[in-house]
Design a protein around this motif. Structure first.
Motif, short mmCIF file in Angstrom:
data_model
loop_
_atom_site.label_atom_id
_atom_site.label_comp_id
_atom_site.label_asym_id
_atom_site.label_seq_id
_atom_site.Cartn_x
_atom_site.Cartn_y
_atom_site.Cartn_z
N UNK A 20 -3.40 3.58 4.17
CA UNK A 20 -2.17 2.81 4.36
C UNK A 20 -2.16 2.21 5.76
N UNK A 21 -2.07 0.91 5.90
CA UNK A 21 -2.03 0.31 7.24
C UNK A 21 -0.85 0.86 8.03
N UNK A 22 -1.08 1.12 9.29
CA UNK A 22 -0.04 1.71 10.15
C UNK A 22 0.67 0.59 10.90
N UNK A 23 1.56 -0.10 10.20
CA UNK A 23 2.35 -1.13 10.86
C UNK A 23 3.77 -1.10 10.33
N UNK A 24 4.60 -1.96 10.85
CA UNK A 24 6.03 -1.91 10.51
C UNK A 24 6.34 -2.36 9.09
N UNK A 25 5.34 -2.83 8.36
CA UNK A 25 5.56 -3.14 6.97
C UNK A 25 5.96 -1.92 6.15
N UNK A 26 5.46 -0.75 6.56
CA UNK A 26 5.81 0.50 5.87
C UNK A 26 7.32 0.73 5.92
N UNK A 30 0.83 -1.21 0.00
CA UNK A 30 0.00 0.00 0.00
C UNK A 30 0.87 1.26 0.00
N UNK A 31 1.93 1.23 0.78
CA UNK A 31 2.83 2.37 0.84
C UNK A 31 3.54 2.56 -0.50
N UNK A 32 4.02 1.47 -1.08
CA UNK A 32 4.69 1.56 -2.37
C UNK A 32 3.76 2.12 -3.44
N UNK A 33 2.51 1.67 -3.45
CA UNK A 33 1.55 2.17 -4.43
C UNK A 33 1.33 3.67 -4.27
N UNK A 34 1.33 4.14 -3.03
CA UNK A 34 1.12 5.58 -2.78
C UNK A 34 2.30 6.41 -3.25
N UNK A 35 3.52 5.96 -2.96
CA UNK A 35 4.67 6.79 -3.34
C UNK A 35 4.93 6.73 -4.84
N UNK A 36 4.50 5.66 -5.49
CA UNK A 36 4.70 5.58 -6.95
C UNK A 36 3.79 6.52 -7.72
N UNK A 37 2.82 7.12 -7.03
CA UNK A 37 1.99 8.15 -7.65
C UNK A 37 2.66 9.52 -7.60
N UNK A 38 3.76 9.63 -6.84
CA UNK A 38 4.47 10.88 -6.70
C UNK A 38 5.61 10.94 -7.71
N UNK A 39 6.00 12.15 -8.07
CA UNK A 39 7.10 12.33 -9.01
C UNK A 39 8.41 12.00 -8.30
N UNK A 40 9.22 11.10 -8.88
CA UNK A 40 10.51 10.77 -8.25
C UNK A 40 11.39 12.01 -8.14
N UNK A 41 12.23 12.01 -7.11
CA UNK A 41 13.14 13.13 -6.91
C UNK A 41 13.40 13.35 -5.44
N UNK A 42 14.16 14.39 -5.14
CA UNK A 42 14.47 14.74 -3.76
C UNK A 42 13.80 16.07 -3.43
N UNK A 43 13.10 16.09 -2.32
CA UNK A 43 12.33 17.26 -1.90
C UNK A 43 12.72 17.58 -0.45
N UNK A 44 12.81 18.87 -0.14
CA UNK A 44 13.34 19.29 1.15
C UNK A 44 12.31 20.13 1.90
N UNK A 45 12.16 19.85 3.17
CA UNK A 45 11.33 20.66 4.06
C UNK A 45 12.04 20.88 5.37
N UNK A 46 11.66 21.92 6.10
CA UNK A 46 12.31 22.18 7.38
C UNK A 46 11.39 22.96 8.30
N UNK A 47 11.69 22.91 9.58
CA UNK A 47 10.99 23.68 10.60
C UNK A 47 12.03 24.10 11.64
N UNK A 48 11.63 24.96 12.55
CA UNK A 48 12.62 25.67 13.37
C UNK A 48 12.38 25.54 14.88
N UNK A 49 13.42 25.82 15.62
CA UNK A 49 13.37 26.12 17.06
C UNK A 49 13.91 27.53 17.25
N UNK A 50 13.28 28.30 18.14
CA UNK A 50 13.81 29.63 18.43
C UNK A 50 14.22 29.80 19.90
N UNK A 51 14.17 28.67 20.66
CA UNK A 51 14.51 28.75 22.08
C UNK A 51 14.90 27.36 22.56
#
Length: 582
Positions: free
Chosen positions: A304-310, A224-245
């Motif tokens: 997507x089942x939430x187990x360690x198969x992912x 199920x996980x593989x089927x979901x990611x294969x619908x996305x465009x292959x590549x590397x994508x970057x995200x970030x979040x912050x701490x200020x304290x």
């Protein structure tokens, strides 16, 4: 045994999930602490005999995503010494696969005909486990030894006999031993009921049949996980979040996630993430793993089942000594909220360009504190000030939930009932309501968050952790706006005011505490929100008349308020021009 058909597979998953929920019902009805009986800050899950999580249907996602690591540590530590009637306990994030110390994990092996067939488990956030501040959250902690009792994997029950010496040792390290005693017994009871149900489920098919079912369920999650990611465009994508304290001083730190999507799996690489910090907002590897699973599955879909198969198709690279893989003795108690929150945000932002329609706007961080002390009867209590919770981010087709708890609970944490809250603690709740103009504007509006005012009748200790009280911590997507910031303020009985620190531990005289949580981010341009929906928000007190015009370009007029359609068209054109020029 013959191969299990898809219908039997689905029924098997549902049956295991029902066992998890049954364990949860037992726990909620027998635990002593309000944090369990009222707020459900615990999670039940089932593991295979090899230590892989196959069902985590009851509780809070951040608890159970790393449950397989705890089971692996158990199997490594007690290889050849696991018997019917045994029950194990652990909490340490460095040696026992724990998220953070307050989360005790009870793991009970299940046997059929003297053969190990699986585990039933309960991970629950205890009211108090010692350490430098009551209630387990110690913003002054600079190492894990300041945070409470550390427990490797231990055998708490041996062949049906509770190890009284270990039990007394654990209770001795809590400020609320009566609560801990009852809560541990409830955890043991819930896993015992679960074990009986798993045994009964396995009896007709045999141990090998159950093992085959587990294997197929893990395979199902993987596919199920593989089927979901294969619908996305292959590549590397970057995200970030912050701490200020870092709980002691302002800092600039970031969690950076580079997600590489391939045909055969996903790499989540945290290279570039800041080094571990002085305060307690570091993550154990188990917690990071859980947050990664949470971020990926919540974005890609609940189917997507939430187990360690992912995790067969997910590789996590977390630099040692960083915020997402801290080295001991770094403090980590805040890990399940922050930095788990930032990890999830980074994953959502990285994946958003691959499937904009699945994007979720950001959730704001908490503004509340813990309160602890003694009531009129001399009973010691620890209270989590959860009446004022942040709003959730909006998604395509739905406004964000106005009040839903922290992002890492995803609605699994039940907010306390006011009447129960006043009965359980020496408090009077003077106000609890939605915040006006709290949510980020958008085609779909962010949740508003809540504000609560609570009168605390006696002197008490406060553990402040106002992560949401600095800079805005949500974000909008596809033209949506971020929400504002939260706040925490105090008034004493003599009328004087006090602005508490964002982080710290203080003892204060009787007071009135007001906590205002920030809202969630918006989805899509606010100028696409139908004016009638904005009008309804104004009539409901969710959006002010002024912000209806300033944020949404909706002009309301008349004594009874109605939409001035011509003025609204003009105003929206003006706002769009200003927005495009900036």
């Amino acid at each position: 045994m013959k191969a299990i058909d898809p219908i039997s597979l689905a029924l098997g998953q549902k049956q295991l999930d029902h066992i998890c929920r049954t364990m949860g019902w037992v726990m909620a009805r027998t635990a002593r602490s309000p944090i369990f009986s009222q707020s459900h800050d615990f999670s039940c899950f089932i593991g295979s005999k090899s230590g892989q999580v196959v069902s985590q249907a009851d509780g809070i996602p951040i608890h159970t995503g790393g449950g397989g690591i705890a089971l692996t540590r158990l199997l490594e530590t007690f290889e050849g010494r696991i018997h019917p009637g045994d029950c194990f306990l652990a909490n340490d994030p460095y040696v026992a696969g724990g998220n953070h110390l307050p989360d005790f994990t009870v793991m009970r092996p299940v046997f059929l005909n003297e053969a190990l067939i699986g585990f039933t488990c309960n991970r629950a956030h205890q009211s108090d486990i010692g350490g430098g501040a009551a209630g387990t959250y110690n913003p002054k902690a600079e190492e894990i030894f300041h945070e409470g009792l550390r427990i490797p994997v231990i055998k708490l029950v041996s062949k049906g006999e509770v190890q009284d010496d270990l039990w007394r040792l654990i209770l001795l390290n809590s400020r609320t031993p009566d609560l801990l005693d009852g809560d541990l017994r409830a955890m043991l009871g819930s896993t015992e009921i679960g074990a009986k149900r798993v045994h009964d489920m396995a009896s007709p098919m045999g141990g090998e049949g159950l093992n085959q079912l587990f294997t197929l369920l893990l395979d199902w999650a993987e596919e199920s996980f593989l089927a979901a990611i294969r619908k996305l465009k292959p590549g590397t994508y970057v995200g970030e979040d912050f701490f200020d304290h870092d709980c002691f001083e302002p800092i600039e730190a970031r969690i950076k996630a580079a997600i590489t999507i391939g045909a055969d799996g996903v790499l989540v690489d945290f290279a570039g993430t800041s080094p571990q910090m002085r305060g307690f907002k570091n993550s154990s590897l188990a917690n990071t793993r859980s947050a990664v699973l949470f971020g990926l599955v919540s974005f890609l879909g609940a189917h997507i089942p939430r187990n360690d198969g992912v995790f067969r198709r997910v590789r996590v690279e977390a630099p040692e000594g960083s915020l997402v893989n801290a080295k001991p003795p770094a403090p980590v108690t805040s890990a399940t909220t922050y930095p788990a929150h930032q990890i999830i945000h980074a994953i959502w932002q990285a994946l958003s360009p691959t499937a904009p329609e699945l994007s979720c706007a950001g959730w704001s961080r908490i503004s509340h504190c813990n309160t602890s002390g003694t009531d009129e009867s001399g009973r010691y209590y620890v209270a989590y000030q959860w009446l004022a919770q942040p709003g959730a981010g909006a998604v395509k087709g739905r406004d964000g939930f106005n009040v839903m708890g922290q992002i890492t609970t995803l609605g699994g944490l039940a907010l306390p009932d006011v009447e129960d809250f006043e009965t359980s603690y020496p408090f009077i709740v003077e106000c609890q309501e939605f915040v006006t103009d709290g949510g980020g504007a958008g085609r779909y509006r962010g949740g508003t968050g809540a504000v609560a005012t609570v009168k605390v009748r006696h002197s008490a200790e406060y553990s402040f952790r106002g992560e949401g009280n600095g800079n805005p911590t949500s974000f909008g997507v596809l033209g949506g706006h971020a929400a504002g910031v939260g706040s925490c303020s105090i008034k004493f009985e003599d009328g004087s005011s006090y602005a508490p620190p964002r982080f710290g531990v203080e003892r204060l005289r009787p007071l009135t505490l007001t906590i205002k949580a920030a809202g969630g981010g918006g989805f899509g341009s606010p100028y696409q929100r139908p004016p009638e929906e904005v009008l309804n928000d104004v009539l409901d007190g969710i959006v002010s008349r002024e912000n209806a015009e300033a944020d949404y370009g909706v002009v309301l007029t008349g004594k009874d308020l109605y939409v001035d359609e011509q003025a609204t068209r003009v105003r929206r054109q003006q706002l769009k021009k200003v927005e495009s020029s900036t």
